[in-house]
Write an enzyme that holds these catalytic residues in place. Structure first.
Site, PDB file in Angstrom:
ATOM      1  N   PHE A 122      -5.421   8.596   2.949  1.00 46.90           N
ATOM      2  CA  PHE A 122      -5.601   7.439   2.074  1.00 46.90           C
ATOM      3  C   PHE A 122      -4.974   6.229   2.754  1.00 46.90           C
ATOM      4  CE2 PHE A 122      -6.446   6.900  -2.681  1.00 46.90           C
ATOM      5  CZ  PHE A 122      -7.595   7.672  -2.667  1.00 46.90           C
ATOM      6  N   GLN A 235      -2.766  -6.016  -8.284  1.00 44.74           N
ATOM      7  CA  GLN A 235      -3.583  -5.429  -7.223  1.00 44.74           C
ATOM      8  C   GLN A 235      -5.077  -5.498  -7.554  1.00 44.74           C
ATOM      9  OE1 GLN A 235      -3.864  -0.948  -6.244  1.00 44.74           O
ATOM     10  NE2 GLN A 235      -2.544  -1.776  -4.630  1.00 44.74           N
ATOM     11  N   HIS A 237      -8.304  -3.817  -6.393  1.00 40.58           N
ATOM     12  CA  HIS A 237      -8.830  -2.703  -5.617  1.00 40.58           C
ATOM     13  C   HIS A 237     -10.005  -3.219  -4.791  1.00 40.58           C
ATOM     14  CE1 HIS A 237     -10.486   1.186  -4.557  1.00 40.58           C
ATOM     15  NE2 HIS A 237      -9.452   1.791  -5.111  1.00 40.58           N
ATOM     16  N   LEU A 251     -14.688   1.354 -10.892  1.00 38.71           N
ATOM     17  CA  LEU A 251     -13.998   1.771  -9.676  1.00 38.71           C
ATOM     18  C   LEU A 251     -14.851   2.653  -8.776  1.00 38.71           C
ATOM     19  CD1 LEU A 251     -11.211   1.625  -8.282  1.00 38.71           C
ATOM     20  CD2 LEU A 251     -10.647   3.779  -9.412  1.00 38.71           C
ATOM     21  N   GLU A 254     -10.969   5.151  -3.557  1.00 36.58           N
ATOM     22  CA  GLU A 254     -10.556   5.042  -2.162  1.00 36.58           C
ATOM     23  C   GLU A 254     -10.839   6.332  -1.398  1.00 36.58           C
ATOM     24  OE1 GLU A 254      -6.483   3.821   0.260  1.00 36.58           O
ATOM     25  OE2 GLU A 254      -6.801   3.108  -1.782  1.00 36.58           O
ATOM     26  N   ARG A 285      -4.567  -1.647   0.430  1.00 40.33           N
ATOM     27  CA  ARG A 285      -5.563  -2.214  -0.478  1.00 40.33           C
ATOM     28  C   ARG A 285      -5.578  -3.735  -0.473  1.00 40.33           C
ATOM     29  NH1 ARG A 285      -5.136   1.901  -5.720  1.00 40.33           N
ATOM     30  NH2 ARG A 285      -6.266   3.601  -4.713  1.00 40.33           N
ATOM     31  N   ARG A 385       0.859  -1.556  -4.182  1.00 40.15           N
ATOM     32  CA  ARG A 385       0.893  -0.098  -4.348  1.00 40.15           C
ATOM     33  C   ARG A 385      -0.039   0.586  -3.364  1.00 40.15           C
ATOM     34  NH1 ARG A 385      -2.300   3.598  -6.825  1.00 40.15           N
ATOM     35  NH2 ARG A 385      -3.583   2.083  -7.954  1.00 40.15           N
TER      36      ARG A 385
END
Length: 575
Positions: A122, A235, A237, A251, A254, A285, A385
């Site tokens: 990730f 954040q 994404h 979404l 990831e 991100r 994050r």
């Protein structure tokens, strides 16, 4: 005169039934105290299910060199060292044990050939660290925790919205709310309250967040006198759906990039080579989101204002096995077969790094008896994050919050609740029905989302932020006159009128904090202050309510012990 209301009494009251709330409930119940869990939606519908890619934990099942020190370094580096170092340390050390607990409680993880929990790569993680269940990890986590909690006998109050925390002097005494279906009021008496209500995404127009994410928990804590911290760090994404319009923002995990997905612009260029040639699509991100945004802004975006994310170079069976949700999501919602053609994606408001200021060990806020965990709390993630750290955050600090809340309840006498607090909470909820010339809350909500999307988005500057503050003040005035029609029986307009209070409070906190931080760090990008500032790297922005106004002050970043500093020095030396 006080209207009739029902009352429930528990030692510990948990607001929110996502991963953090359920893990807190399980831990508190294990300490032999009475526990109530209140959720705005239905049990099992928490937004945790949208965390699809995996749970970050240094278990070293795939990369033997991984350990908690590497996870700690990655978390601190990803957060641009604004993290609470102790939270990052506890998280890295305890995440593997929390994952093993989930496994023991019945979670069905994907497996290595030798039978261990499989882990994937990730963004921002040095090693393959994400324990996963295809791309449905959050759903499996919620299912497992829910089954465990129901088996233990948790008391759950579904479709109930909390509108005020009740206090006995300086300490927490419970909460006031209403049943969404009937509109009737309810009072919860409790010695400890744990806030696990998630984030604030519905204040933005394009978001991956579900309808519950209106900043309730943070606003409840703020109104009760607790500190909020680092609220400027929101954040985005990098990959949400951009087409068709009805699904904009949903979404795209990831995990697509973790399994080898490649980002290209309309010219077919793999543009991440320009922005992070070493990590490419597995950059953090904040970097990937800004990169896509920049490609679009400079005219290299796709037809609908995004970028292409392509996994079709992998075998179809592999894609369907590793990314079953994404395969079905695009096929059903966009008529796109991701095994044959690319996805069209773009940044979407996703996660809040800022939140309620808490103690690292106990998750207690600045108010005695008030705790917070998960996305509604601040500290672990710093300025940005890393993917997968959210689910392990829920487990590690949900457990710690539940344990500390139970211990606090055991040593605390039963609180007294002043009836005047309840009467005032009732009056505030009924006012929208009494206004005759007020405005519908819906256009106010639309305007708030427009303001936050256009003025407090991925890139920010002084002029836009000042304009946003001015518009938020106007929206607050309009919201104070919002009118609700009809009865209190399931009335969405009335619910939105209340949710607007929370969203406007948090929107103001985000904007004030963003205006104050004159640098670019992590998810906070100032066009007029594009570089890191060492002075700001040592400071947090904190907002607190004083005399009914929002006051902002700076607090120093906690000094890290030398042994942990050495870990970061070793990492930078290795690079």
């Amino acid at each position: 005169m006080t209207l009739a209301y029902e009352t429930h009494e528990h030692d510990v009251l948990i607001i929110g039934a996502g991963g953090a709330g359920l893990r807190a409930a399980i831990e508190a119940l294990a300490q032999d105290v009475t526990v109530g869990v209140v959720c705005k939606s239905l049990l099992g519908k928490a937004h945790t299910v949208m965390a699809e890619g995996g749970i970050a934990a240094a278990m070293a099942n795939v990369d033997a060199a991984d350990d908690w020190r590497a996870h700690f370094r990655d978390t601190m580096c990803g957060g641009k060292f604004l993290n609470n170092w102790r939270m990052a340390q506890l998280h890295a050390q305890e995440a593997p044990e929390r994952v093993r607990e989930l496994e023991q409680w019945g979670a069905l993880f994907d497996r290595t050939e030798s039978g261990e929990i499989l882990q994937r790569a990730f963004g921002g993680h040095t090693f393959k660290r994400l324990c996963h269940v295809g791309d449905r990890t959050g759903l499996e986590m919620i299912r497992t925790l829910q089954d465990r909690g129901v088996h233990q006998g948790i008391d759950v109050y579904m479709e109930c919205t909390i509108t005020r925390l009740l206090k006995d002097g300086d300490r927490i005494a419970g909460a006031f709310g209403y049943w969404r279906e009937q509109g009737r009021f309810v009072v919860f008496k409790a010695k400890s309250v744990v806030i696990c209500t998630g984030g604030i995404g519905k204040a933005w127009k394009i978001t991956s967040n579900s309808w519950e994410y209106t900043g309730d928990g943070m606003a409840l804590a703020f109104d009760a006198g607790a500190d909020l911290m680092d609220m400027e760090f929101v954040q985005f994404h990098p990959t949400g759906m951009v087409w068709p319009p009805g699904v904009q923002g949903i979404l795209v995990t990831e995990a697509v990039r973790g399994e080898g997905g490649i980002l290209r612009n309309k010219n077919g260029e793999r543009f991440m080579e320009r922005y992070d040639p070493k990590k490419l699509e597995l950059s953090t991100r904040d970097v990937v989101a800004r990169s896509i945004y920049t490609e679009v802004r400079e005219g290299r975006g796709t037809e609908h204002g995004g970028a292409f994310l392509d996994i079709s170079h992998k075998p179809p069976d592999y894609v369907k096995r590793k990314l079953p949700s994404m395969y079905h999501q695009f096929l059903e919602l966009a008529d796109v077969d991701i095994t044959k053609e690319p996805m069209e994606v773009g940044p979407t408001c996703h996660y809040m790094m800022g939140g309620i200021r808490v103690d690292a060990e106990s998750a207690q806020s600045t108010i005695p008896g008030l705790f917070a965990a998960g996305e509604s709390a601040v500290g672990l993630h710093g300025a940005n994050r890393l993917g997968g750290n959210s689910l392990s955050d829920l487990l590690v600090f949900g457990r710690r919050a539940g344990l500390a809340a139970a211990e606090h309840a055991k040593r605390s006498p039963a609180p007294a609740i002043d009836s005047l607090q309840i009467e005032d909470a009732e009056r505030q909820m009924l006012v929208p029905f009494e206004r005759s010339g007020g405005e519908s809350p819906y256009p106010i909500n639309d305007d708030l989302q427009r303001v936050m999307q256009t003025l407090v988005g991925i890139f920010r500057n002084d002029e836009d932020l000042r304009r946003a503050l001015s518009e938020i003040d106007t929206l607050k005035e309009r919201a104070s006159r919002a009118h609700a029609e009809g009865s209190r029986l399931f009335n969405p307009g009335w619910h939105l009128a209340r949710d607007l209070q929370s969203m406007l409070t948090i929107a103001e906190a985000v904007t004030r904090s963003a205006l104050a931080r004159r640098e670019s760090r992590g998810a906070h990008s100032r066009i007029d202050y594009p570089g890191l500032d060492d002075a700001w790297g040592k400071m947090h922005n904190v907002v607190v309510k004083k005399a009914d106004t929002m006051t902002l002050f700076e607090a120093p970043v906690l000094e890290m012990p030398d042994d942990l500093k050495q870990l970061l020095v070793e990492e930078s030396g290795a690079k």
